[in-house]
Write a protein that holds these residues in place. Structure first.
Motif, PDB file in Angstrom:
ATOM      1  N   ARG A  62       0.828  -1.215   0.000  1.00  0.00           N
ATOM      2  CA  ARG A  62       0.000   0.000   0.000  1.00  0.00           C
ATOM      3  C   ARG A  62       0.857   1.257   0.000  1.00  0.00           C
ATOM      4  O   ARG A  62       0.592   2.199  -0.750  1.00  0.00           O
ATOM      5  CB  ARG A  62      -0.840   0.043   1.278  1.00  0.00           C
ATOM      6  CG  ARG A  62      -2.142  -0.595   1.119  1.00  0.00           C
ATOM      7  CD  ARG A  62      -3.153  -0.265   2.209  1.00  0.00           C
ATOM      8  NE  ARG A  62      -4.297  -1.099   1.899  1.00  0.00           N
ATOM      9  CZ  ARG A  62      -4.544  -2.262   2.484  1.00  0.00           C
ATOM     10  NH1 ARG A  62      -3.787  -2.709   3.456  1.00  0.00           N
ATOM     11  NH2 ARG A  62      -5.579  -2.980   2.086  1.00  0.00           N
ATOM     12  N   ASP A  66       0.671   3.878  -2.988  1.00  0.00           N
ATOM     13  CA  ASP A  66       0.248   5.257  -2.706  1.00  0.00           C
ATOM     14  C   ASP A  66       1.332   6.238  -3.141  1.00  0.00           C
ATOM     15  O   ASP A  66       1.034   7.317  -3.657  1.00  0.00           O
ATOM     16  CB  ASP A  66      -0.048   5.435  -1.206  1.00  0.00           C
ATOM     17  CG  ASP A  66      -1.297   4.679  -0.756  1.00  0.00           C
ATOM     18  OD1 ASP A  66      -2.083   4.253  -1.634  1.00  0.00           O
ATOM     19  OD2 ASP A  66      -1.487   4.499   0.455  1.00  0.00           O
ATOM     20  N   ALA A  67       2.595   5.845  -2.933  1.00  0.00           N
ATOM     21  CA  ALA A  67       3.707   6.753  -3.242  1.00  0.00           C
ATOM     22  C   ALA A  67       3.797   7.068  -4.733  1.00  0.00           C
ATOM     23  O   ALA A  67       4.285   8.138  -5.110  1.00  0.00           O
ATOM     24  CB  ALA A  67       5.025   6.154  -2.743  1.00  0.00           C
ATOM     25  N   GLN A  71      -4.466   4.981  -6.592  1.00  0.00           N
ATOM     26  CA  GLN A  71      -5.565   5.166  -5.643  1.00  0.00           C
ATOM     27  C   GLN A  71      -6.173   3.819  -5.297  1.00  0.00           C
ATOM     28  O   GLN A  71      -6.490   3.028  -6.179  1.00  0.00           O
ATOM     29  CB  GLN A  71      -6.633   6.071  -6.263  1.00  0.00           C
ATOM     30  CG  GLN A  71      -6.092   7.427  -6.677  1.00  0.00           C
ATOM     31  CD  GLN A  71      -7.153   8.292  -7.348  1.00  0.00           C
ATOM     32  OE1 GLN A  71      -8.235   8.479  -6.816  1.00  0.00           O
ATOM     33  NE2 GLN A  71      -6.839   8.813  -8.522  1.00  0.00           N
ATOM     34  N   GLU A  72      -6.390   3.618  -4.002  1.00  0.00           N
ATOM     35  CA  GLU A  72      -6.921   2.325  -3.583  1.00  0.00           C
ATOM     36  C   GLU A  72      -8.446   2.281  -3.682  1.00  0.00           C
ATOM     37  O   GLU A  72      -9.142   3.207  -3.277  1.00  0.00           O
ATOM     38  CB  GLU A  72      -6.494   2.000  -2.137  1.00  0.00           C
ATOM     39  CG  GLU A  72      -6.885   0.570  -1.769  1.00  0.00           C
ATOM     40  CD  GLU A  72      -6.320   0.094  -0.439  1.00  0.00           C
ATOM     41  OE1 GLU A  72      -5.666   0.883   0.244  1.00  0.00           O
ATOM     42  OE2 GLU A  72      -6.549  -1.082  -0.113  1.00  0.00           O
ATOM     43  N   VAL A  73      -8.942   1.191  -4.210  1.00  0.00           N
ATOM     44  CA  VAL A  73     -10.381   0.945  -4.310  1.00  0.00           C
ATOM     45  C   VAL A  73     -10.625  -0.496  -3.858  1.00  0.00           C
ATOM     46  O   VAL A  73      -9.693  -1.225  -3.537  1.00  0.00           O
ATOM     47  CB  VAL A  73     -10.889   1.137  -5.766  1.00  0.00           C
ATOM     48  CG1 VAL A  73     -10.681   2.558  -6.233  1.00  0.00           C
ATOM     49  CG2 VAL A  73     -10.212   0.158  -6.716  1.00  0.00           C
ATOM     50  N   LEU A 136      -5.236   2.771 -10.462  1.00  0.00           N
ATOM     51  CA  LEU A 136      -6.102   2.263  -9.398  1.00  0.00           C
ATOM     52  C   LEU A 136      -5.581   0.918  -8.926  1.00  0.00           C
ATOM     53  O   LEU A 136      -5.078   0.143  -9.728  1.00  0.00           O
ATOM     54  CB  LEU A 136      -7.531   2.082  -9.938  1.00  0.00           C
ATOM     55  CG  LEU A 136      -8.187   3.335 -10.518  1.00  0.00           C
ATOM     56  CD1 LEU A 136      -9.500   2.954 -11.203  1.00  0.00           C
ATOM     57  CD2 LEU A 136      -8.435   4.363  -9.425  1.00  0.00           C
TER      58      LEU A 136
END
Lengths: 563, 563
Positions: A62, A66-67, A71-73, A136
């Motif tokens: 993660r 993120d870096a 985008q997390e979904v 994503l």
């Protein structure tokens, strides 16, 4: 905020013996150390220690996703048939797909990978070039109905995966999103403490063009890859591309027939004629979407049917049967040669223009020599179809290649517009016209990474985790009675207050020997023992990997661990 | 470590109009604000904002579960048939269960709840009383094939749930594990900012004895509960138990037949006789596992078939059909009375011994009066089966009850030994003999909690999250051009450096009006606007809930937000 975890309250039951069905080291140790438990074939339960390791890996993944701005979904695992029907994968996946019906009889599947659904989400959410690029990702449960689930969590039917997808308006954008993922994966696997190689791969059922695999070398691996000891070339064996060899320098004579009774195999033929197998041309007959085709390779090499299948996908490749020979009397079993044959001929690049071969004469018990490529027969398609062997020349530098087994821990693809075409994923371009989107797809086997790490880091005593991934930073052992237990708990509280994750073995009535064995098996990187010299406030600090031990005062031990 | 999240890069597409199929406020707003997207009926994708809210709720749940010593695990969602066959739930769940076969034809299901599998895990891992008590939990994807999935993520077919299970050797231990969970749930829902009530519940298909529900009052709720305005009594309507009413004081006369043509319903009968409906006895015929049974209730009340079903489970309750009447001519449709009937008679406690009623005379067009319970007919079973109504007396204090709608957000059960008996879950007791384990089961609907929170906290402008759950702490709006954007980004960086989670709307070419509307819709609790007075370094800080705004210097705003 970390609490001291007491062994007396932790649900962990270690086993002294390997489970009967376990073949690989990671399978044996993860079960014996109480990390996982089998619920059904290829379907595993993650117990408290295993869940912590899984979470630690997920956290690293993660942070690095993120870096790079992904985008997390969280998309569903239970998916409707229609989008997979549209992409063709409802059929293509065959038995690998878990399919089911709901109460109304509508068809669903359990997602093996989510290109279709992400494409639909982006089609719904992004309408302008201004909304792109977008990356994503999700960490989610995936399903594949493997024919032979085995090796514990290394190849499960239900497993945890990080899958991500990039969406760009230009080819250059895709290359950039791909490069961002490639770099993030390098960081992730390095942080996980995995030894890994990045190798060229074939795209397979995914479709698309460029693709690379991240492989963790391990004896238990199910992938084979080649590695050049001289340059940085490395590739999945299925993706190795050899240069065509140079034509023979001498002008061969005319074709001559040879009487070779009872020599239907290369071995019998080479022995009969007293020539090396490499001087002969082997012709394997296959059916490609039902059409009989010959595949020619040098007699000392094998055809890699997997590689052939990958080259020809989505066409289906099968071996010919006895009935096929009966239907085609011109094909003489064991004595097939390419000269004069009226079927498609695929050949390995080694069967270069001008090379001369001993091969079947299309008559029972007869072969021919001086059969020259380009003069006596034509090759319809050159494809890399031989099984790669140790010592084959590196395609980059010519040095003899090494063959190694490995676990595939990541795979990155430049998909291109395959799924965007299927779902007509366009956005309004800068010029006001619709632009077709191009995609990348990127996966990390999160639960598989647990097994890969276990494979690479374990020793005979048990598991041995890198600190960031371990279920605790330190494993405190109370090796004795009340005094030792009191000291162990006191040190544990101090270490916890200093921010360390502490597992303390204070089980009453359990011998120090059993506690030591369990600590080695569980594999926390540092083991702190409150033993013999507890009354003096002296403990032993042991490094799980090196086995180094030293006696320290409590204060020294704490400052060493928190350094 | 939080990064500033830029709206220009966030995949969020807000909608001005409600989706056509949305009925509830949370469904409309979660879709309009870009939190979730429908993938299939009752199957939802969580987009970046939604995923953050889901994670925030999961974090609170984890912290409170860890605090009571529960251990996190992760069990599979794809489960083999056998354990559910053993518990009887493979059949009992009926169409609610997603069932499928693997490539070998073996039966599997998608887990709706995991009592069976947890029981097996504990049987495998715990062998002695010393290993207990143990509490295990997971936050996992669950599946139920609802007949009418609706209300967005409030009632999905795939959803996120925290389920936990306690294992104890004694009944007192179970009571304690239950109390720990009850207290943890109170903390969790309080931290989530939910208004909730704890009510008595019926255990239903779970089996077991004591059970309570955590309900979040909301108009969109699918549960109805009663609430006493005078005392602390509250219960699911299906669990309300009324005391029997006192027998009538007067001695009624003998049974008299009444000529009542064309009065097959209570309404027609009461009108014909000029009596209140409450003076009549209504007899509903049902089949319980195929056996015809009459259910008697006062004429002004309705039979709650759900409640009846819960009382009689696992027996199946159905209404009688026209064919049933044809087969049994002694049952006169519309004129049934309990006197002289040779079938089982279930009655509401209001049909108390000695009470006298006007009821059917078992002859067409005829009723009877002065039909006395205990004299003229017998009740086989008293059960609470009437639909509870507003104003019914509180079973605890007699005050008129209030009826409210609510969302079930949690449910806790003392299961007892049902599953332990099925799987023979014993541990070695302190006396050296096997002891049967007793279990509790506890659930929180994590994805449903998102909808419940949205229902309770939203207003006409949009969502409005409590800070701990919101996708960000502050939503910074650049209301203007370069100057405002520069200030907004600068303030965002400062707030982020101070540890706040910041969402900044710096979308170029988007008007301040659209940005304000989106900020209200997305529902971050604080909105900071860099607008008109940006050149002076003055910003506006707005509270999303109260709408209060004040102009502050940047330094004041930051100190206000980080206080």
């Amino acid at each position: 905020m970390s609490q001291v975890q007491r062994m007396s309250r932790l649900m962990v039951k270690t086993l002294r013996d390997d489970p009967a069905d376990a073949e690989t080291l990671s399978h044996k140790l993860l079960v014996r150390a109480g990390y996982v438990r089998r619920t059904s074939a290829g379907i595993w339960s993650w117990l408290p220690l295993g869940k912590k390791v899984l979470d630690n890996i997920s956290r690293v993944v993660r942070e690095e996703m993120d870096a790079i701005g992904a985008q997390e979904v969280l998309l569903p695992a239970l998916l409707p048939r229609e989008p997979y029907e549209a992409s063709g994968r409802w059929e293509e996946y065959g038995d690998l797909l878990f399919r089911l019906k709901d109460r109304k009889g509508a068809d669903y599947l359990l997602g093996p990978t989510h290109e279709e659904i992400f494409t639909q989400v982006v089609k719904d959410q992004c309408t302008s070039y201004k909304d792109l690029p977008v990356m994503l990702y999700q960490i989610q449960t995936k399903y594949r109905d493997e024919a032979r689930p085995r090796s514990g969590v290394l190849r499960g039917r239900e497993f945890q995966m990080k899958d991500s997808y990039s969406f760009d308006t230009t080819d250059e954008g895709l290359v950039e999103s791909y490069a961002l993922h490639r770099a993030a994966y390098q960081k992730i696997f390095a942080r996980l403490g995995l030894d890994f190689r990045i190798v060229s791969a074939v795209s397979g059922a995914m479709g698309g063009s460029a693709s690379e695999e991240f492989l963790a070398p391990a004896a238990a691996g199910e992938d084979t890859f080649v590695d050049c000891p001289a340059c940085d070339y490395a590739a999945n064996t299925e993706a190795v591309t050899f240069a065509a060899t140079v034509p023979a320098a001498v002008e061969p004579g005319p074709v001559e027939e040879l009487d070779t009774p009872d020599t239907p195999t290369i071995e019998t033929l080479a022995a009969h004629l007293g020539v090396p197998a490499s001087a002969t041309l082997k012709n394997l007959l296959v059916k490609i979407d039902g059409e009989i085709t010959a595949v020619g390779v040098p007699g000392d090499r094998e055809v890699d049917l997997g590689k052939l299948g990958e080259h020809l996908a989505p066409a289906v490749v099968e071996l010919v049967t006895a009935e096929d020979f009966e239907d085609r009397p011109e094909l003489v079993r064991g004595y097939v040669g390419p000269q004069g044959l009226k079927i498609r001929y695929i050949a390995d690049p080694r069967i270069a223009l001008g090379t001369a071969w001993i091969t079947g004469a299309n008559k029972p018990g007869t072969h021919a020599r001086n059969v020259v490529c380009g003069r006596d027969f034509e090759v319809d398609d050159y494809l890399d179809v031989v099984v790669v062997e140790e010592g084959d020349p590196c395609p980059a530098c010519g040095t003899g290649l090494k063959l190694d087994r490995a676990i595939e821990i990541g795979h990155i693809f430049q998909l291109g517009r395959k799924y965007a075409d299927t779902f007509q994923l366009d956005v309004l371009g800068q010029q006001g016209k619709p632009v077709r989107v191009t995609m990348g797809s990127y996966g990390i086997g999160v639960s598989r990474a647990v097994a890969a790490l276990a494979e690479q880091s374990a020793d005979e005593q048990g598991l041995c985790w890198p600190r960031e991934i371990a279920p605790a930073d330190v494993h405190v052992v109370a090796a004795g009675k009340a005094l030792q237990t009191e000291l162990a708990l006191d040190v544990s509280e101090q270490l916890s207050a200093a921010g360390l994750r502490v597992l303390v073995d204070e089980r009453p009535g359990v011998s120090p020997g059993v506690k030591f064995t369990d600590a080695e098996l569980i594999g926390v990187p540092k083991i702190l023992v409150a033993g013999r010299r507890s009354a003096e406030g002296v403990v032993e600090l042991k490094d799980r990997r090196t086995g180094e031990r030293e006696e320290l005062t409590v204060a020294e031990a704490i400052s060493r661990l928190t350094a």
